[in-house]
Each structure stands twice: as structure tokens, then as C-alpha cells.
Motif scaffolding. Structure first.
Motif, PDB file in Angstrom:
ATOM      1  N   ALA A 477      16.234 -58.811  57.529  1.00 46.44           N
ATOM      2  CA  ALA A 477      15.209 -59.855  57.490  1.00 46.44           C
ATOM      3  C   ALA A 477      15.485 -60.872  56.379  1.00 46.44           C
ATOM      4  O   ALA A 477      15.347 -62.089  56.586  1.00 46.44           O
ATOM      5  N   THR A 478      15.910 -60.403  55.211  1.00 47.45           N
ATOM      6  CA  THR A 478      16.205 -61.309  54.092  1.00 47.45           C
ATOM      7  C   THR A 478      17.397 -62.198  54.411  1.00 47.45           C
ATOM      8  O   THR A 478      17.375 -63.412  54.167  1.00 47.45           O
ATOM      9  N   ILE A 479      18.437 -61.606  54.968  1.00 43.51           N
ATOM     10  CA  ILE A 479      19.628 -62.388  55.323  1.00 43.51           C
ATOM     11  C   ILE A 479      19.283 -63.415  56.399  1.00 43.51           C
ATOM     12  O   ILE A 479      19.704 -64.573  56.334  1.00 43.51           O
ATOM     13  N   ALA A 480      18.504 -62.993  57.405  1.00 47.57           N
ATOM     14  CA  ALA A 480      18.149 -63.900  58.502  1.00 47.57           C
ATOM     15  C   ALA A 480      17.343 -65.092  57.993  1.00 47.57           C
ATOM     16  O   ALA A 480      17.558 -66.231  58.434  1.00 47.57           O
ATOM     17  N   ALA A 481      16.407 -64.866  57.068  1.00 48.64           N
ATOM     18  CA  ALA A 481      15.595 -65.963  56.527  1.00 48.64           C
ATOM     19  C   ALA A 481      16.460 -66.971  55.779  1.00 48.64           C
ATOM     20  O   ALA A 481      16.289 -68.189  55.919  1.00 48.64           O
ATOM     21  N   SER A 482      17.412 -66.470  54.992  1.00 45.69           N
ATOM     22  CA  SER A 482      18.305 -67.368  54.249  1.00 45.69           C
ATOM     23  C   SER A 482      19.197 -68.154  55.203  1.00 45.69           C
ATOM     24  O   SER A 482      19.403 -69.364  55.024  1.00 45.69           O
ATOM     25  N   LEU A 483      19.722 -67.492  56.222  1.00 45.38           N
ATOM     26  CA  LEU A 483      20.574 -68.175  57.192  1.00 45.38           C
ATOM     27  C   LEU A 483      19.804 -69.238  57.967  1.00 45.38           C
ATOM     28  O   LEU A 483      20.337 -70.313  58.265  1.00 45.38           O
ATOM     29  N   LYS A 484      18.560 -68.953  58.303  1.00 42.60           N
ATOM     30  CA  LYS A 484      17.754 -69.922  59.041  1.00 42.60           C
ATOM     31  C   LYS A 484      17.568 -71.201  58.233  1.00 42.60           C
ATOM     32  O   LYS A 484      17.695 -72.319  58.764  1.00 42.60           O
ATOM     33  N   THR A 485      17.276 -71.054  56.948  1.00 45.13           N
ATOM     34  CA  THR A 485      17.101 -72.231  56.090  1.00 45.13           C
ATOM     35  C   THR A 485      18.387 -73.054  56.029  1.00 45.13           C
ATOM     36  O   THR A 485      18.367 -74.287  56.171  1.00 45.13           O
ATOM     37  N   LEU A 486      19.522 -72.379  55.822  1.00 44.10           N
ATOM     38  CA  LEU A 486      20.800 -73.079  55.691  1.00 44.10           C
ATOM     39  C   LEU A 486      21.196 -73.778  56.987  1.00 44.10           C
ATOM     40  O   LEU A 486      21.545 -74.968  56.981  1.00 44.10           O
ATOM     41  N   TRP A 487      21.129 -73.071  58.113  1.00 39.46           N
ATOM     42  CA  TRP A 487      21.607 -73.643  59.370  1.00 39.46           C
ATOM     43  C   TRP A 487      20.642 -74.663  59.952  1.00 39.46           C
ATOM     44  O   TRP A 487      21.045 -75.535  60.731  1.00 39.46           O
ATOM     45  N   THR A 488      19.370 -74.608  59.580  1.00 47.22           N
ATOM     46  CA  THR A 488      18.434 -75.666  59.970  1.00 47.22           C
ATOM     47  C   THR A 488      18.801 -76.964  59.271  1.00 47.22           C
ATOM     48  O   THR A 488      18.755 -78.053  59.868  1.00 47.22           O
ATOM     49  N   GLN A 489      19.172 -76.868  57.998  1.00 46.88           N
ATOM     50  CA  GLN A 489      19.618 -78.055  57.266  1.00 46.88           C
ATOM     51  C   GLN A 489      20.900 -78.611  57.866  1.00 46.88           C
ATOM     52  O   GLN A 489      21.071 -79.829  58.001  1.00 46.88           O
TER      53      GLN A 489
END
Length: 496
Positions: A477-489
Motif C-alpha cells: 500500500a505504501t509503495i502503491a501510494a508513492s508510485l501513484k503520486t509520481l506517475w500522475t505527475q
């Protein structure tokens, strides 16, 4: 002597027979135990799947659980361990030893006068029959220290090479996750739509065949309709054929067992793709700084340059100093414990004559690594150009497919309205619904290719697919949240 000889021969034969070994093939029980153990090990490391998997969760699972990634991380750990061990080679060698010496009688001796030739001393001894000795000696070789230091620096660069290879593995895995995820989503959407329409298509096809067989309709229109309906089905099947295995590929990338069932969360379709935010020269500069292949070649050049330093050092004289503490239980000694020290110089003259060949070999290796760097750089620039061109081409194709899907949607809306007013046949409605499915499937297929092409842009640029604070040890869950922020940008400005 004969008996002794025969006994020796027989004893030797028995020893050789005992040393002889034979390999055995893997048994059925061993194979079963191995296969069960492998599946258990893989399953034990998995985070349970409790809900539909999003793109970012799929990326997080791949980052955490992918077996290729684990192998790359273990290779880094091993290389770093080699580097840490090599640092001890620069320290002095400190050796502690002890020993025991005993004999069945006294170690006596007498002396002979070299002048008179007569015995000048009665038999005497200066050693006890049982003697215990011990010593602690430290030695330090200046040349070995220099060579060990260079070798340690080379191992440090090798560890960095494995780090770059790990980056390359995970960057490629993230690109593969994008490709497999969006293909699986497209296949699932197409399957759902086809399943819902399958009964109507089969009914319409059978009715047309029945009317044709009973000659209740003109032959050519009926056959043309059947052919068109069959062609549309074939197009849909062709579009889904390559996507149908994407879900299994995605499971493999996430480290899940192939037979594990899971569902995907359907992402919303992007309205329009965005143009690349960077120019081609800017992308080239970024790629040459970040790509793992280029950075790996630079580290390899460092290792080659240090080989030339080693060749020069090996031709120099070696200076070794030593100091030690000794103790003995021999009471005949005047001093039972003492310290010794000294130094010794040596010079391998063969290395002096071979230094030219050694330096030539080291220079050839350095030149080879330089050429590999140039080749890798050229390949990177080509990949950036291809990735950029493919993305822009797919963007145009997506716009065309999106416009076609919108037109077909409007046509279907008109046909549905006419069908409700009994102004359009059931067969026409089914045909246009099939056309709408094919149009959407074609748009989804190009959208999946665009998602892969977008991820490939970042692969070509050498960007890490995760933020710097992630280690891969966090929970999914922590990794997915960080990846979502990065790839949305990144999605807001592709290639930036």
C-alpha cells in the motif's frame, strides 16, 4: 616385507574404493518435494490479494515481489559483501600459531672439533622431549597493500555496476507491467462486451441462415450480412487474441502464481494524450546521464583504468616488514619468550620485463570499454528517437481511433433510436453493436500501446520508476501510494 607390501596394496585399494563416488539421478520423491517447496516459498512471500488490483498496486507488487528483481538485489548484496571483505586485505596479516613437538628419546648430540678431529663435548641436549610453542606474528607488505587498495576500488565499482543492472531490471519490469496491465484491461473490457452481445449475435446469425435456407429472403443480402457479421467477430477475436494472455503475464510480473485468480480495477480512459514536454536534444542529454547501460560502461572504464595502475605496481620491488611474539615451554632455553622483528625486500624481475605487455593489455581493455561506452551511448540515442517517434505516431493513431469510436457510437445511437421506432431491423442493430465493440476494442488496443510507449519513454530516459525514498521493503500500500503520486505527475507532462 612381502606381507607388509601386500597389506599396503590392499589397504590402498580399500581406500580408493571408499573414495569412489557415484551420482544418482533425481528421485520422484525429490522432484515432488522440490516442486512443492518452490510453490510454498513463492506463496509465502506474497501479500494476499484482497481487492481489485490497480495499475499502481500492480507496479508496487512487481517492485516488492518480482523474482528477477530479488535476484538483482541479491547480486548487489553479494557484490557489496565482496567489497567489504576486500577492505580487510589492506590490513597487516596477523597470524597466531601454536604447536607441539615430542619424541620417544632425548634429542642429544655431541660436537666434533674441526681442528683436532676429536669429540670435544659429551653427548648433551638443549631440548626437552615434549615442547609446546606459540607465536603471534604481524606482517605487512607495502606492494600488497597498494594492489589490495586498487582491487578494493575495483570491487566497489563492480558493486555499482550491479546496482545499475538492478535499475535496468526494475525499469524494464515497470514498462512490462504497464504493457501487460493495459492489455489485460482491454481484453477484459472486450470480453465483457462480447459476452453480453454473444447471444444476440448468435441468434441473428442463425436467423439469417434459417431465412436463407428456407429461401424467405434474397440470397445475396442474407449472405452478405452473414459474412459481415462473421468478419466483425473475427476482428474482435483478433484484437483480443494477443491480449488474452496479458493477465497471466501480469501475474508473473507481480510474483503471483499463474493459477491465482484476481481481478483488475478498470481505469478511466484518458480523454486525449498529451504531447511530449521535452525536445529531442533535451531527451538525449537526460538519457546519457541516467541510462543504466551508459553508467555501467563508465564504471567498467574505471575498472580498466585501475588495471593499468596494477600493472605498474606489480613491476615495483616489494617491501615486507614483520614483528612477532614467541613463547616456548622448552626449559633449556635461556629465554622462553622473546620478540622478533625484521624486514625483507624482494623484486620479481620477470614482472619488470612483462610490464610492457601488461600495460598494453590494460590499455586494450580500457579502449574496449571506451568503445562499448560509445556503442551503448549510440544505442541509447537511437532508442530515445524510436521511443519518441513511436509515442507520437501512436498518439495520432489513438486520435483517429477515438474519433472512429465516437462516430460509431453516434451511429449506434441513431440505429437504436430507429430500432425502437421499428424503422431498423434487429439484424442491423446487432451489426452496429458489433461494430461499436470493435471500434472501442481498437481504441483500447491503441491506448494500451500508448501506455506502454509512455512507459518506454521513461525507460529510454533512464528515469527510476519509483521515488528515491523507496527501498522496495515497504508494504504494498505504501509503495502503491508513492508510485501513484509520481506517475500522475509524469502523465501530466510526458517525458518531463
Amino acid at each position: 616385507m612381502r606381507k607388509l607390501l601386500l597389506s599396503t596394496v590392499w589397504a590402498g585399494a580399500l581406500v580408493l574404493t571408499g573414495c569412489a563416488t557415484q551420482t544418482q539421478s533425481i528421485t520422484e520423491a525429490e522432484s515432488t518435494s522440490f516442486s512443492q517447496g518452490v510453490k510454498a516459498d513463492i506463496a509465502a512471500k506474497q501479500t494476499p490479494v484482497t481487492q481489485s488490483i490497480t495499475l499502481y498496486e500492480a507496479m508496487a507488487r512487481a517492485l516488492k515481489n518480482n523474482l528477477d528483481h530479488r535476484v538483482a538485489m541479491m547480486e548487489i548484496d553479494l557484490a557489496q559483501a565482496d567489497y567489504k571483505v576486500s577492505r580487510y586485505d589492506q590490513l597487516p596479516r596477523v597470524v597466531a600459531s601454536g604447536g607441539y613437538y615430542g619424541r620417544s628419546n632425548e634429542a642429544g648430540a655431541s660436537s666434533l672439533s674441526l681442528l683436532s678431529g676429536r669429540q670435544s663435548l659429551e653427548p648433551s641436549t638443549s631440548t626437552e622431549r615434549d615442547v609446546f610453542t606459540g607465536d603471534l606474528t604481524a606482517t605487512w607488505n607495502v606492494l600488497d597493500f597498494g594492489l589490495s587498495k586498487i582491487r578494493s576500488e575495483q570491487l566497489a565499482d563492480e558493486a555499482r555496476i550491479y546496482e545499475e543492472r538492478r535499475r535496468k531490471v526494475i525499469i524494464q519490469i515497470m514498462e512490462d507491467v504497464h504493457r501487460a496491465y493495459f492489455r489485460a484491461v482491454s481484453a477484459e473490457r472486450l470480453t465483457q462486451r462480447l459476452t453480453g452481445l454473444e447471444s444476440d449475435v448468435r441468434t441473428a446469425f442463425d436467423q439469417s441462415r434459417s431465412q436463407f435456407a428456407a429461401r424467405r429472403t434474397a440470397p445475396m443480402p442474407a449472405l452478405s450480412y452473414q459474412r459481415e457479421l462473421n468478419d466483425i467477430q473475427a476482428q474482435a477475436q483478433s484484437l483480443s487474441r494477443d491480449m488474452i494472455v496479458a493477465k497471466m503475464e501480469l501475474a508473473s510480473l507481480m510474483g503471483l502464481l499463474p493459477d491465482q485468480d484476481y481481478t483488475l480495477q478498470m481505469p478511466t480512459r484518458s480523454v486525449l494524450p498529451r504531447r511530449l514536454a521535452m525536445s529531442y536534444p533535451e531527451m538525449i542529454d537526460v538519457a546519457l546521464k541516467n541510462r543504466p547501460e551508459v553508467r555501467e560502461s563508465i564504471y567498467a572504464q574505471r575498472i580498466g583504468e585501475k588495471e593499468m595502475k596494477k600493472a605498474v605496481l606489480e613491476a615495483l620491488p616489494s617491501l615486507e616488514g614483520f614483528a612477532g611474539l614467541d613463547v616456548s615451554s622448552n626449559d633449556f632455553l635461556f629465554n622462553n619468550n622473546w620478540a622478533d622483528y625484521g624486514a625483507r625486500a624482494s623484486w620479481n624481475l620477470i614482472n619488470v620485463f612483462s610490464i610492457g605487455s601488461r600495460k598494453k593489455k590494460a590499455k586494450a581493455r580500457a579502449e574496449l570499454e571506451r568503445q562499448r561506452t560509445l556503442a551503448a551511448s549510440m544505442a541509447v540515442m537511437t532508442q530515445v528517437g524510436v521511443a519518441r517517434a513511436r509515442y507520437e505516431s501512436l498518439m495520432d493513431s489513438f486520435l483517429t481511433a477515438n474519433a472512429g469510436a465516437e462516430v460509431q457510437s453516434d451511429i449506434l445511437g441513431q440505429i437504436e433510436a430507429l430500432s425502437k421506432a421499428s424503422s431498423a431491423s434487429r439484424q442491423t442493430l446487432v451489426r452496429e453493436r458489433m461494430n461499436a465493440i470493435v471500434s472501442e476494442a481498437r481504441r483500447d488496443a491503441i491506448h494500451a500501446e500508448m501506455a506502454e510507449a509512455s512507459a518506454h519513454i521513461y525507460t529510454a530516459l533512464g528515469y527510476d520508476p519509483y521515488t528515491a525514498e523507496l527501498t522496495g521493503e515497504e508494504d504494498v500500500a505504501t509503495i502503491a501510494a508513492s508510485l501513484k503520486t509520481l506517475w500522475t505527475q509524469r502523465a501530466a507532462a510526458p517525458g518531463q
